[in-house]
Design an enzyme around this catalytic site. Structure first.
Site, PDB file in Angstrom:
ATOM      1  N   CYS A  92     -76.392 -82.287 -21.538  1.00 48.60           N
ATOM      2  CA  CYS A  92     -76.683 -82.847 -20.212  1.00 48.60           C
ATOM      3  C   CYS A  92     -76.040 -84.212 -20.038  1.00 48.60           C
ATOM      4  O   CYS A  92     -74.812 -84.314 -20.068  1.00 48.60           O
ATOM      5  CB  CYS A  92     -78.177 -82.859 -19.946  1.00 48.60           C
ATOM      6  SG  CYS A  92     -78.588 -83.157 -18.207  1.00 48.60           S
ATOM      7  N   HIS A 100     -79.385 -77.520 -20.217  1.00 49.86           N
ATOM      8  CA  HIS A 100     -80.347 -77.792 -21.290  1.00 49.86           C
ATOM      9  C   HIS A 100     -80.607 -76.535 -22.096  1.00 49.86           C
ATOM     10  O   HIS A 100     -81.444 -75.721 -21.725  1.00 49.86           O
ATOM     11  CB  HIS A 100     -81.668 -78.283 -20.687  1.00 49.86           C
ATOM     12  CG  HIS A 100     -81.605 -79.667 -20.155  1.00 49.86           C
ATOM     13  ND1 HIS A 100     -81.761 -80.778 -20.965  1.00 49.86           N
ATOM     14  CD2 HIS A 100     -81.366 -80.143 -18.911  1.00 49.86           C
ATOM     15  CE1 HIS A 100     -81.643 -81.869 -20.227  1.00 49.86           C
ATOM     16  NE2 HIS A 100     -81.403 -81.520 -18.975  1.00 49.86           N
ATOM     17  N   GLU A 160     -82.217 -76.311 -24.753  1.00 49.67           N
ATOM     18  CA  GLU A 160     -83.593 -76.352 -25.273  1.00 49.67           C
ATOM     19  C   GLU A 160     -84.620 -75.924 -24.231  1.00 49.67           C
ATOM     20  O   GLU A 160     -85.789 -75.745 -24.546  1.00 49.67           O
ATOM     21  CB  GLU A 160     -83.922 -77.755 -25.814  1.00 49.67           C
ATOM     22  CG  GLU A 160     -84.195 -78.831 -24.773  1.00 49.67           C
ATOM     23  CD  GLU A 160     -82.955 -79.387 -24.095  1.00 49.67           C
ATOM     24  OE1 GLU A 160     -81.850 -78.824 -24.305  1.00 49.67           O
ATOM     25  OE2 GLU A 160     -83.087 -80.402 -23.366  1.00 49.67           O
TER      26      GLU A 160
END
Lengths: 258, 205
Positions: B80, B187, B189
């Site tokens: 990001c 992202h 995650e």
């Protein structure tokens, strides 16, 4: 292209997940951590947790419970319930939440929204607006988990919150919540007409067709769902579920196949 | 061991969590020596460009980062804002970026059609435009998609450094690579199975 988001909105009461109807009569759904695991498996795009007692009990979030939740969650998470200051928000972000949701605190101190947005970015700040119809079909904003009437009307309040820095508006129809009778499309359309930030329609979703309505007629950028993802069906038992992705895409693209 | 660089901004815990889930050890560090000893680095980031560069420059480990990336050439993954920091500069700020990838970071505002709300927030699809070891695992999915939240986007000088493309009003580089330095705008995650595939490939390098 960007798809419309469909967000399970889960209500926390103590350490249990519950579901209410018109903001009343909480019914036990299950253990939050377990439920998150199921949504992970179902590859849900985003989750929101709202602690419906925090503000009324004058407290902040239950961080221990939330930590267990974030440890299990691999998708964007929002949290609301007793978020009243920057420190609480900071702790939530550090823990892994993407966004904080403010409701009562924003009514008490609208400047909080500005302070949060300035520090963490508007995209991290969702203002939750609970709305109930009064006599003569006037809409009014309520705070404190729907127990306190405020002097605000939803359109003006949404506009004010946007002006203050809210990145999104979670617009909940108290009258429709838990009823499976469809979103309040007029309310949604009235608010989406005046603000530029995304509006998440919430309250009343009972079918994929309802999702389509909220998007196509209501102008919603996203929809939050409750009953539909925790019950097998209207009047039936608990079953954590999520609609099939292809049918969901069709529904939010503006054409439900059912 | 994968070391997640802690300069005070980013989803450190979430990244570590997903790595743990896929069976990959990692540690979060802001210590120059620990970072110097890393096999691989992840540069996270959420927030504003200048704030991030200022923190990195004042962290005491800026030189170590440059050395690890440019001389030792350990695998580095920017996520990001972390990917935007890899570029020369950003329209969001005035401080120069790390400059590890010849590219610029630009604003969506003013470039996307009116009516498209910035930031680009939500799930979007990525298109693989080049062979890249960390995106190979995406082959198993019909339509790999990831979670994005950003108001600025990266444009590589040379298309050779672009690995993934996505469109939000305008097409932009959602994945970049130059030798050992990788970046993803989304992202991983927060992108469940898709993110796990990508981080898994990075961990396996």
């Amino acid at each position: 292209m960007l798809r419309v988001r469909v967000i399970p909105c889960l209500l926390l009461k103590g350490d249990a997940l519950v579901k209410t109807t018109r903001f009343r009569s909480p019914s036990y759904i299950g253990d939050p951590v377990n439920t998150v695991r199921i949504f992970n498996e179902l590859e849900v795009d985003e989750l929101a947790f709202l602690d419906i007692r925090a503000s009324r009990e004058g407290r902040g979030p239950d961080f221990d419970l939330l930590r267990e939740i974030t440890n299990e969650c691999f998708m964007p998470l929002s949290y609301g319930g007793g978020v009243g200051d920057l420190e609480t928000a900071e702790r939530l972000f550090a823990m892994g939440f993407e966004k904080v949701v403010v409701n009562t605190a924003a009514v008490r101190d609208p400047d909080l929204v500005t302070r949060l947005a300035r520090r963490f970015g508007s995209q991290a700040v969702v203002v939750s607006i609970d709305v109930r119809s009064t006599l003569f079909r006037h809409y009014r904003v309520y705070s404190l988990a729907g127990t306190r009437k405020t002097p605000h009307e939803p359109q003006a309040w949404a506009l004010e919150m946007e002006r203050r820095g809210a990145g999104e508006i979670l617009l909940t129809s108290m009258d429709r919540e838990g009823t499976w009778s469809g979103f309040d499309v007029e309310l949604t359309a009235a608010v989406t007409a005046v603000v530029d930030v995304p509006v998440i329609a919430h309250g009343g979703c009972g079918s994929l067709g309802d999702l389509t309505d909220a998007v196509v007629r209501g102008g919603a950028s996203a929809v939050a769902v409750g009953s539909m993802v925790v019950y097998q069906g209207r009047g039936k038992g608990v079953l954590v579920n999520f609609p099939d992705r292809r049918r969901l895409n069709e529904a939010v693209a503006g054409g439900a196949s059912t | 061991m994968i070391t997640i660089v802690d300069y005070g901004m980013g989803n450190l815990g979430s990244i570590a969590n997903m790595l743990k889930k896929i069976g990959s050890a990692s540690r979060i560090s802001r210590d120059a020596d620990e970072i110097a000893a890393a096999d691989k680095l992840i540069l996270p980031g959420v927030g504003a460009f200048d704030a991030a560069m200022r923190r990195i420059n004042e962290s005491g480990f800026r030189e170590v980062l440059d050395r690890k990336a440019l001389e030792e050439k350990v695998p580095v993954l920017g996520i990001c804002l972390g990917m935007q920091l890899l570029t020369r500069s950003s329209e969001e700020g005035e401080i120069p970026g790390l400059g590890w990838i010849p590219a610029e970071t630009k604003a969506f505002r003013g470039r996307v059609p009116a009516g498209l709300k910035v930031p680009h927030m939500g799930w979007n699809v990525v298109e693989r435009v080049q062979e890249c070891r960390i995106t190979e695992g995406l082959d198993q999915f019909a339509e790999p998609r990831f979670y994005f939240v950003h108001s600025y986007f990266v444009e590589c000088d040379d298309p050779e450094h672009s690995t993934l493309r996505t469109t939000f009003g305008v097409p932009f580089d959602s994945g970049v690579k130059r030798d050992n330095v990788f970046g993803v705008q989304f992202h991983p995650e927060k992108s469940h199975k898709f993110g796990m595939a990508l981080l898994g490939d990075f961990a396996a390098l």
